[in-house]
Design a protein around this motif. Structure first.
Motif, PDB file in Angstrom:
ATOM      1  N   GLU A  87       9.610 -27.503  44.340  1.00 25.43           N
ATOM      2  CA  GLU A  87      10.205 -26.221  43.939  1.00 25.43           C
ATOM      3  C   GLU A  87       9.264 -25.069  44.264  1.00 25.43           C
ATOM      4  O   GLU A  87       9.678 -24.035  44.790  1.00 25.43           O
ATOM      5  CB  GLU A  87      10.564 -26.223  42.448  1.00 25.43           C
ATOM      6  CG  GLU A  87      11.132 -24.906  41.948  1.00 25.43           C
ATOM      7  CD  GLU A  87      12.414 -24.463  42.641  1.00 25.43           C
ATOM      8  OE1 GLU A  87      12.640 -23.230  42.730  1.00 25.43           O
ATOM      9  OE2 GLU A  87      13.192 -25.315  43.115  1.00 25.43           O
ATOM     10  N   ARG A  91       9.687 -21.854  47.056  1.00 24.23           N
ATOM     11  CA  ARG A  91       9.381 -20.449  46.747  1.00 24.23           C
ATOM     12  C   ARG A  91       8.234 -19.934  47.623  1.00 24.23           C
ATOM     13  O   ARG A  91       8.208 -18.750  47.983  1.00 24.23           O
ATOM     14  CB  ARG A  91       9.078 -20.289  45.267  1.00 24.23           C
ATOM     15  CG  ARG A  91      10.325 -20.543  44.424  1.00 24.23           C
ATOM     16  CD  ARG A  91      10.096 -20.329  42.939  1.00 24.23           C
ATOM     17  NE  ARG A  91      11.299 -20.624  42.194  1.00 24.23           N
ATOM     18  CZ  ARG A  91      12.360 -19.830  42.089  1.00 24.23           C
ATOM     19  NH1 ARG A  91      12.373 -18.679  42.706  1.00 24.23           N
ATOM     20  NH2 ARG A  91      13.411 -20.190  41.381  1.00 24.23           N
ATOM     21  N   ARG A  95       8.031 -16.621  50.034  1.00 25.66           N
ATOM     22  CA  ARG A  95       6.940 -15.642  50.037  1.00 25.66           C
ATOM     23  C   ARG A  95       6.355 -15.480  51.437  1.00 25.66           C
ATOM     24  O   ARG A  95       5.993 -14.364  51.833  1.00 25.66           O
ATOM     25  CB  ARG A  95       5.861 -16.035  49.033  1.00 25.66           C
ATOM     26  CG  ARG A  95       6.252 -15.680  47.606  1.00 25.66           C
ATOM     27  CD  ARG A  95       5.098 -15.807  46.628  1.00 25.66           C
ATOM     28  NE  ARG A  95       4.525 -17.132  46.568  1.00 25.66           N
ATOM     29  CZ  ARG A  95       5.048 -18.159  45.884  1.00 25.66           C
ATOM     30  NH1 ARG A  95       6.157 -18.000  45.198  1.00 25.66           N
ATOM     31  NH2 ARG A  95       4.449 -19.322  45.874  1.00 25.66           N
ATOM     32  N   LEU A 175      15.937 -17.403  49.522  1.00 27.88           N
ATOM     33  CA  LEU A 175      15.692 -18.632  48.754  1.00 27.88           C
ATOM     34  C   LEU A 175      16.888 -19.568  48.858  1.00 27.88           C
ATOM     35  O   LEU A 175      16.716 -20.786  49.040  1.00 27.88           O
ATOM     36  CB  LEU A 175      15.385 -18.311  47.289  1.00 27.88           C
ATOM     37  CG  LEU A 175      15.145 -19.523  46.380  1.00 27.88           C
ATOM     38  CD1 LEU A 175      13.985 -20.388  46.876  1.00 27.88           C
ATOM     39  CD2 LEU A 175      14.902 -19.064  44.942  1.00 27.88           C
ATOM     40  N   ARG A 179      16.674 -23.305  50.391  1.00 27.99           N
ATOM     41  CA  ARG A 179      17.144 -24.470  49.631  1.00 27.99           C
ATOM     42  C   ARG A 179      18.150 -25.281  50.452  1.00 27.99           C
ATOM     43  O   ARG A 179      18.086 -26.506  50.473  1.00 27.99           O
ATOM     44  CB  ARG A 179      17.805 -24.033  48.321  1.00 27.99           C
ATOM     45  CG  ARG A 179      16.853 -23.554  47.262  1.00 27.99           C
ATOM     46  CD  ARG A 179      17.632 -23.190  45.994  1.00 27.99           C
ATOM     47  NE  ARG A 179      16.794 -22.590  45.002  1.00 27.99           N
ATOM     48  CZ  ARG A 179      15.931 -23.246  44.236  1.00 27.99           C
ATOM     49  NH1 ARG A 179      15.798 -24.538  44.365  1.00 27.99           N
ATOM     50  NH2 ARG A 179      15.202 -22.598  43.354  1.00 27.99           N
ATOM     51  N   SER A 187      21.146 -22.278  45.178  1.00 28.67           N
ATOM     52  CA  SER A 187      20.833 -21.618  43.924  1.00 28.67           C
ATOM     53  C   SER A 187      21.967 -20.722  43.451  1.00 28.67           C
ATOM     54  O   SER A 187      21.918 -20.171  42.365  1.00 28.67           O
ATOM     55  CB  SER A 187      19.558 -20.787  44.072  1.00 28.67           C
ATOM     56  OG  SER A 187      19.753 -19.792  45.061  1.00 28.67           O
TER      57      SER A 187
END
Length: 191
Positions: A87, A91, A95, A175, A179, A187
């Motif tokens: 996870e 992320r 970034r 994101l 994913r 998400s």
């Protein structure tokens, strides 16, 4: 020392300063506008230092772009090494896209100049291939090889879009895409 000769200036960082100045010149003038004379002036060194430290312009460009690519790959590696789990790795990829890769206009220009040079001159492809390999190795801490290739390509593509698009990128959308590419449930709820 004979009359009329100047003492030799001790400058142990000269080679590094020349390499950094080369990147600055490429960032402002492009590869085509990068000459040894311009780099020497930017580094504040005599023109003769160029031939002392580098066999020619191509060697100087290889050293400069090699340094740039290694620094970018090291940042990528640091970001992924800091992620303790999958996870956090997802992320971290976001970034990388939203903050790290092409963080400055200079980085954007240098990356594109390297890509263009490697596309035109196969002798520079080892630099881009090594950069891609290092990026995929960093991703490999958390993802399988096929996912690493897809995520690495997505990072490159999204950072280009983020840097050049007139509409700001949405970190939530990025994101969600990361994913999906990583095979993790989206998400966002489906419509």
């Amino acid at each position: 020392m004979t009359a009329g000769t100047r003492p030799r200036r001790h400058d142990p960082e000269r080679r590094d300063r020349i390499i950094d100045a080369c990147l600055d010149v490429v960032a402002t003038r492009g590869v085509e506008g990068t000459t040894q004379r311009r780099v020497a002036a930017a580094a504040d060194v005599p023109l003769g230092s160029m031939t002392y430290h580098f066999a020619g312009r191509e060697e100087l460009l290889r050293e400069a772009f090699g340094r740039f690519a290694r620094q970018a790959a090291a940042q990528f590696d640091r970001r992924m090494a800091e992620a303790p789990d999958r996870e956090a790795a997802l992320r971290a990829v976001v970034r990388l896209i939203m903050q790290d890769v092409f963080a400055t206009q200079r980085d954007l220009v240098l990356s594109h100049e390297l890509y263009t040079l490697a596309a035109r001159d196969p002798a520079f492809r080892d630099l881009t291939n090594d950069w891609m390999r290092r990026s995929r190795d960093a991703l490999g801490r958390h993802f399988d090889p096929a996912t690493c290739r897809v995520l690495d390509a997505f990072v490159e593509g999204m950072t280009i879009h983020r840097a050049l698009d007139t509409e700001p990128a949405d970190g939530v959308d990025v994101l969600d895409a990361v994913r999906r590419l990583a095979g993790t449930v989206s998400s966002r709820p489906s419509a």
